[in-house]
Design a protein around this motif. Sequence first.
Motif, short mmCIF file in Angstrom:
data_model
loop_
_atom_site.label_atom_id
_atom_site.label_comp_id
_atom_site.label_asym_id
_atom_site.label_seq_id
_atom_site.Cartn_x
_atom_site.Cartn_y
_atom_site.Cartn_z
N GLN A 1 61.76 41.40 51.47
CA GLN A 1 60.85 40.35 51.92
C GLN A 1 60.81 40.22 53.43
OE1 GLN A 1 62.51 37.14 49.64
NE2 GLN A 1 61.77 37.96 47.71
N VAL B 1 70.25 39.74 45.12
CA VAL B 1 69.80 38.73 46.08
C VAL B 1 69.57 39.35 47.45
CG1 VAL B 1 70.43 36.61 47.30
CG2 VAL B 1 70.85 36.80 44.84
N ARG C 1 66.94 33.44 41.18
CA ARG C 1 67.66 34.33 40.27
C ARG C 1 68.69 33.57 39.43
NH1 ARG C 1 67.23 39.44 40.06
NH2 ARG C 1 69.35 39.57 39.24
N LEU D 1 57.39 34.49 47.23
CA LEU D 1 58.57 33.72 47.62
C LEU D 1 58.77 33.63 49.13
CD1 LEU D 1 60.98 32.09 46.65
CD2 LEU D 1 62.25 34.23 46.41
N ASN E 1 66.45 41.65 47.55
CA ASN E 1 65.19 40.92 47.63
C ASN E 1 64.93 40.39 49.03
OD1 ASN E 1 64.12 41.13 45.02
ND2 ASN E 1 65.43 39.51 44.24
N VAL E 2 65.97 39.86 49.66
CA VAL E 2 65.81 39.33 51.01
C VAL E 2 65.41 40.43 51.99
CG1 VAL E 2 67.04 38.26 52.94
CG2 VAL E 2 67.39 37.39 50.63
N ASN F 1 66.08 32.94 47.21
CA ASN F 1 66.21 34.06 46.26
C ASN F 1 67.35 33.83 45.29
OD1 ASN F 1 64.41 36.62 46.68
ND2 ASN F 1 64.78 35.84 48.74
N ASN G 1 57.43 37.63 43.31
CA ASN G 1 58.38 38.06 44.33
C ASN G 1 57.75 38.12 45.71
OD1 ASN G 1 61.13 38.83 43.17
ND2 ASN G 1 59.75 39.78 41.71
N GLN H 1 67.52 33.45 51.89
CA GLN H 1 68.69 33.86 51.11
C GLN H 1 68.95 32.85 49.98
OE1 GLN H 1 70.43 36.60 52.31
NE2 GLN H 1 72.24 36.65 51.03
#
Length: 416
Positions: A329, A322, A142, A125, A325-326, A138, A122, A135
Motif C-alpha cells: 500500500q 500485515v 485482519r 484501505l 499489506n503495508v 491493516n 485492499n 500498520q
Amino acid sequence: MPSSSMLPFVLLATGRLVSSIGNAVAPIALAFALIQSGGSAGDIGLVLGARAVAVVASLLFAGVLADRFPLRSVLVTASLLAAAAQAAAAALILAGNAHIWLLAALQLGNGLAAALLFPATNAALPRAVPSERLQQANALVRLGANSTMIGGAALGGLLVAAVGPGWSIAADALSFVVSAALFAGIRLTPARAGGPRQSALRDLAEGWRDVRSRTWLWVCVCQAAVVNAAIAAGFEVLGPVAAQEHWGGAGAWGIVVAAQAAGLVAGGIAAAWSRTSRPLFAGVAALLLVAPLPAALASAVPLPLVAGVAFLAGAGLEVFAVNWNVMLQRHVPAERLSRVYAYDALGSNAVVPLGNALAGPAQAAFGLAGALWGSALTIAAATACALSVREVRELPAHETREPENRELRCRTAPRP
C-alpha cells in the motif's frame, strides 16, 4: 486524529467484517443443504469448488476493474452481486429445489463477487486512513478476518442447527446487503481523472510491469507461492494424518489448529504496534517461525509443545501478512494497487493445489516423517532465499515519493 477522519475506515472495516461472517457460515449451510437433499461429497465439492474456480478465473480482470472504476461503485456492486447470488440459492433451498447445477452456477456468481471485493477492499484501505495509521489499520482488519475464521464454523453449525441451511444462506445474503449499505456511505472519487482510457489488456500488462519492476515484490510472491504450497502439504493434508498417528486423532488436531488460530490473533496485535524501519524484512523473517511446525508434527513431540509451535507459526504468518499489506500500500501507486493485489493473490496461491496433490505421493515415497520434514525444509529454504535478496532486506518503511491523495471520503466530509 479526529473521529470524523476515522469514519471511512470504520465503514470499510465493518463492511468487510460483516460479509466475512456471512461467508464463514455459507460453506457449512450449502454442505448441509446438499446432504439433506441426498447429495454426495462429490456434489458438495462441485458446488463449493465452483466459487473457487470463479475467483481464480476472474481475479486478474477484477483487479483491472477495481482500478478502472471508482472503488465505491466496485465495492457496492460486488456486494450486491454476492447478495443476489446467495438470496437466489437460499430461495432454491427453502423451496426444496436445491439442484446441484443451479447452486454451482450461483456460486460462480458469488465467486466473481469475491474476486472483485478482494483487490478493491485492499486498495481502498490506504485511502481510508492516514499513512501513520496504516500498520494498525491493516492489523485491525485482519484481526476481524481471523476472528471470523475462528468463530465462523461454530456459528455456521449453530445457525444451521437452529434455522436450517436455507435461512442460514439467506443470512449470508443479508450480510452482503448490509456491507453494500456500509460501503455506500463512503465517498469515492476516481483514482485517475481525465486522459484516454486504455484497453483492459493494457491495464493488465501495466499491472504486470508494476510487479516485475519491483524485485522485492516478485521475489516475495514467489516465496509465498512455495511456502503456501508447503503449508498445504505439510499442515492441511499431512497434519491430520500425523495427529491421528501420534496423538489420537481429531481432538488433538483441533487443539493444534486452535493454537495456530490464536497465534494469528497474537501476531496481528504484535504487528499493529511494532515499529521497524524495515517492515518487509521483519515480515519475511517472521515466516521462519512457520518451518518448525511440520518438523514438530514429524517428530511426535508432546502435544503441548506442538500447540506452542503452532501458536508461533500463526504469529509469524500474521506478522508477515500485515507488514506485506503495508508495504504494498505504501510502495505501489494507488491507481494500480488493485491490479498488483490481484497478481499477488493469484501468484501466491497458484501452486497450493499442487502442494495438496503432492502430499500423498511424498508420504508414500518418503514416509510421513520424511514428507513433513521436506515441508519444513522447503519453507525454511524459500524464506532464506527471499532474505538473501538485498531489496527485501532493505526496503524502507515509507516510499520516498509523495503519498497518493486519499480516494475515500465519508459522505459528510467536505469535498476537496
